[in-house]
Design an enzyme around this catalytic site. Structure first.
Site, short mmCIF file in Angstrom:
data_model
loop_
_atom_site.label_atom_id
_atom_site.label_comp_id
_atom_site.label_asym_id
_atom_site.label_seq_id
_atom_site.Cartn_x
_atom_site.Cartn_y
_atom_site.Cartn_z
N LYS A 281 7.57 -1.19 7.43
CA LYS A 281 7.27 -0.65 6.36
C LYS A 281 5.87 0.09 6.68
CE LYS A 281 6.82 -1.69 1.41
NZ LYS A 281 6.84 -2.84 0.45
N GLU B 129 -30.97 -17.28 23.39
CA GLU B 129 -29.73 -17.00 22.68
C GLU B 129 -28.83 -15.72 22.88
OE1 GLU B 129 -32.80 -17.35 21.27
OE2 GLU B 129 -32.54 -16.22 19.45
N SER C 62 -14.79 -5.52 3.67
CA SER C 62 -15.52 -5.68 4.72
C SER C 62 -15.16 -6.78 5.49
CB SER C 62 -16.88 -5.38 4.50
OG SER C 62 -17.38 -6.20 3.34
N HIS D 160 -36.04 -15.58 23.68
CA HIS D 160 -34.99 -15.65 22.96
C HIS D 160 -33.72 -16.00 23.80
CE1 HIS D 160 -36.00 -15.02 18.83
NE2 HIS D 160 -36.94 -14.49 19.39
N LYS E 147 -13.88 -6.27 12.46
CA LYS E 147 -13.98 -5.05 13.62
C LYS E 147 -14.78 -5.08 14.66
CE LYS E 147 -15.95 -1.74 10.74
NZ LYS E 147 -16.22 -2.29 9.24
N CYS F 222 -38.97 -19.40 20.07
CA CYS F 222 -39.76 -18.49 19.55
C CYS F 222 -40.69 -19.46 18.66
CB CYS F 222 -39.31 -17.51 19.15
SG CYS F 222 -40.27 -15.89 19.04
N1 GLN Z 1 -43.39 -15.25 13.75
C1 GLN Z 1 -43.49 -15.58 15.15
C2 GLN Z 1 -44.07 -14.58 15.84
O1 GLN Z 1 -44.20 -13.31 15.47
C3 GLN Z 1 -41.98 -16.01 15.86
C4 GLN Z 1 -41.31 -14.65 15.98
C5 GLN Z 1 -39.71 -15.42 16.19
O2 GLN Z 1 -39.45 -16.47 16.21
N2 GLN Z 1 -38.97 -14.40 16.90
O3 GLN Z 1 -44.72 -14.74 17.05
#
Ligand code: GLN
Length: 533
Positions: A226, A512, A15, A510, A19, A384
């Site tokens: 080969k 990211e 693994s 988020h 991929k 978050c």
């Molecule tokens: N635990 C926190 C919440 O549920 C933050 C979640 C997170 O960082 N994705 O709000």
């Protein structure tokens, strides 16, 4: 003739051969040749999605715009292709069985014994086809998780065999990725594991069309010959995938190996113009020739496994390249940070990012990091839970709310500055029940975030249950920790910024997940600029 062409990517020998990166690289090249392509991942585990998995098990849980909790490979697909994926792009064995069992209960198979073949394989084929429903794509690349020979992935492999038979060789091809180990003692590249792995695939009725050989050293032409001979594959369809310093190099290498041309030829599709990969090559050039350098601390509780923060570390690469800056990420365990050592631990960093997370482990270290950044005017980016920690810290140390906390950590706290969202209070199930996916946020004009995005309305992805408690809205605002981003429908606080600080931004969402090679996320771009100073 099928309207959509299918490319399956399987893996053998071991693994973690990449991929996902090969799939994403091929897709990128086909996309640059003018084809519309999407990538799908089939995962052999029985969880319905990876949302309930500990990141130590399977790395980061990636979230799509439509709110699916998915495998981290989907992040690579989006970062390479710069187009969003959706729930249909990630299927697990759990999801397949759930769907078949639901149908059985409804009586859809009345009178029949429900079996792996044909019921499970039919469902797998349905899910494979679903991703391109409405003929949205010319080509669908489907990556089969796991390694050929695993018990778990057998129904997937069998479905591929059936599809190849049903659709015909020109509409459905298989790329098999294997490892060719190099033995330094004898100076040889060994092909035996590849031969065995292809044999394993042949036993399931699948003849691979293309072999991609992962290798540490350049392969001699005789090695490829080969492999071709022993594995029944055309010589020019044996492709070398040499280890490279960054995953973003792989499309360029696959272009010179002509992987995309071979795929198109086998699928009977016009090859067209050589993809110039202009923006891609510029990205790589900047990545490899930085003019600046910064050291950023990533404070989290899963740092032993960097895959747990995959999208964050990739976002640093995108924004670093954009700023012609090498971003050295120092992974710091939040459990190791104490009041006594925090200055020592974080000394010399040009900025800190406090990572997302769940539960109480390591939380005090995250709160201390926010305090350190606030007091020392060090650029701070809280994502978050990272933002929530900055709120707790400010409440405790600036607003003098002793014992302030999130009710996730201390449900009896006198100052619940972070609290469970109203809509979450009746939720009992853990799987797929968080506030997930894209939601709108309106940004105040006079803010660092507005400076970054250059607009007031954004949509960002979420994965949380707790939120800033707006009972404390004015306490924070009046004292300089300002909610500058708000969801227009629910009033949920999405962005907090500290006035008078160099760069201190906490986001409930988020960022990211939506940073790509071609479009680095604006907040990461600005954070790195603040770190450069
Ligand atoms: N635990 C926190 C919440 O549920 C933050 C979640 C997170 O960082 N994705 O709000």
């Amino acid at each position: 003739m099928a309207d959509v062409k299918y490319v399956f990517v399987t893996g053998g020998v071991t693994s973690s051969l990449g991929k996902g990166i090969i799939s994403a690289s091929l897709a990128k090249l086909l996309q640059d040749r003018g084809y519309s392509v999407t990538i799908q991942k089939l995962d052999p585990y029985i969880n319905v999605d990876p949302g309930t998995l500990n990141p130590y098990e399977h790395g980061e849980c990636y979230v799509t715009l439509d709110g699916a909790e998915t495998d981290l490979d989907l992040g690579h697909y989006e970062r390479f292709l710069n187009v969003p994926t959706s729930q249909a792009n990630n299927v697990t064995t759990g999801r397949i069985y759930q769907s078949v069992i639901n149908k059985e209960r409804k009586g859809d198979y009345l009178g029949k014994t429900v079996q792996v073949i044909p019921h499970i394989t039919d469902e797998i084929k349905r899910m494979i086809k679903l991703v391109s429903s409405g003929n949205k794509y010319d080509i669908v690349i489907t990556e089969i998780g796991g390694t050929v020979g695993d018990i778990e992935s057998l129904p997937y492999i069998e479905s591929v065999r059936q599809l190849k038979w049903e659709l015909g060789a020109q509409n459905c091809i298989v790329i098999h990725l294997t490892l060719v180990p190099y033995l330094p003692a004898t100076g040889e590249s060994k092909t035996k594991p590849t031969q065995h792995s292809v044999k394993e695939l042949l036993q399931t009725g699948i003849q691979p069309d293309i072999l991609v050989l992962r290798t540490q050293v350049p392969l001699h032409v005789d090695v490829k010959k080969k492999v071709a001979l022993f594995c029944n594959v055309e010589e020019n369809a044996v492709i070398e995938s040499l280890d490279v310093s960054t995953i973003y190099e792989v499309p360029v290498r696959m272009l010179s190996e002509k992987l995309d041309q071979i795929v198109l030829r086998k699928l009977g599709m016009p090859i067209g113009q050589e993809p110039p990969l202009i923006e891609w090559r510029e990205f790589l050039k900047r990545l490899k020739n930085p003019k600046h350098s910064v050291k950023v601390g990533l404070v989290g509780k899963y740092v032993e496994l960097p895959d747990a923060y995959k999208s964050i570390s990739e976002s640093f690469l995108h924004s670093g390249s954009y700023n012609e800056c090498a971003v050295h990420v120092e992974y710091i365990h939040s459990e190791d940070i104490t009041e006594q050592n925090v200055n020592e631990k974080l000394k010399g960093l040009n900025g800190v990012l406090v990572a997302p997370g769940f539960g109480s482990r390591g939380i005090e270290g995250k709160i201390l990091t926010a305090k350190y950044a606030r007091e020392n005017n060090v650029p701070f980016f809280g994502i978050c839970l990272g933002m929530q920690c900055a709120v707790i810290e400010f409440a405790r140390n600036v607003l003098n709310m002793e014992g302030a906390n999130s009710t996730e950590i201390d449900h009896k706290t006198k100052y619940p500055v972070i609290d469970l969202m109203e809509e979450q209070k009746s939720v009992i199930d853990k799987g797929g029940t968080m506030r997930l996916g894209g939601y709108k946020c309106i940004i105040s004009k006079n803010s660092l975030s507005y400076e970054a995005y250059g607009k007031t309305e954004i949509i960002e992805r979420h994965r949380h249950r707790y939120e800033f408690n707006d009972k404390y809205f004015d306490d924070f605002r009046k004292n300089g920790f300002i909610p500058v981003g708000i969801n227009p429908e629910s009033n949920l606080v999405e962005i907090m910024e500290l006035a008078g600080h160099k760069w201190f931004v906490g986001v409930q969402f988020h960022p990211e997940y939506s940073s790509t090679v071609i479009k680095p996320h604006p907040l990461f771009v600005k954070f790195i600029q603040a770190c450069i100073g």
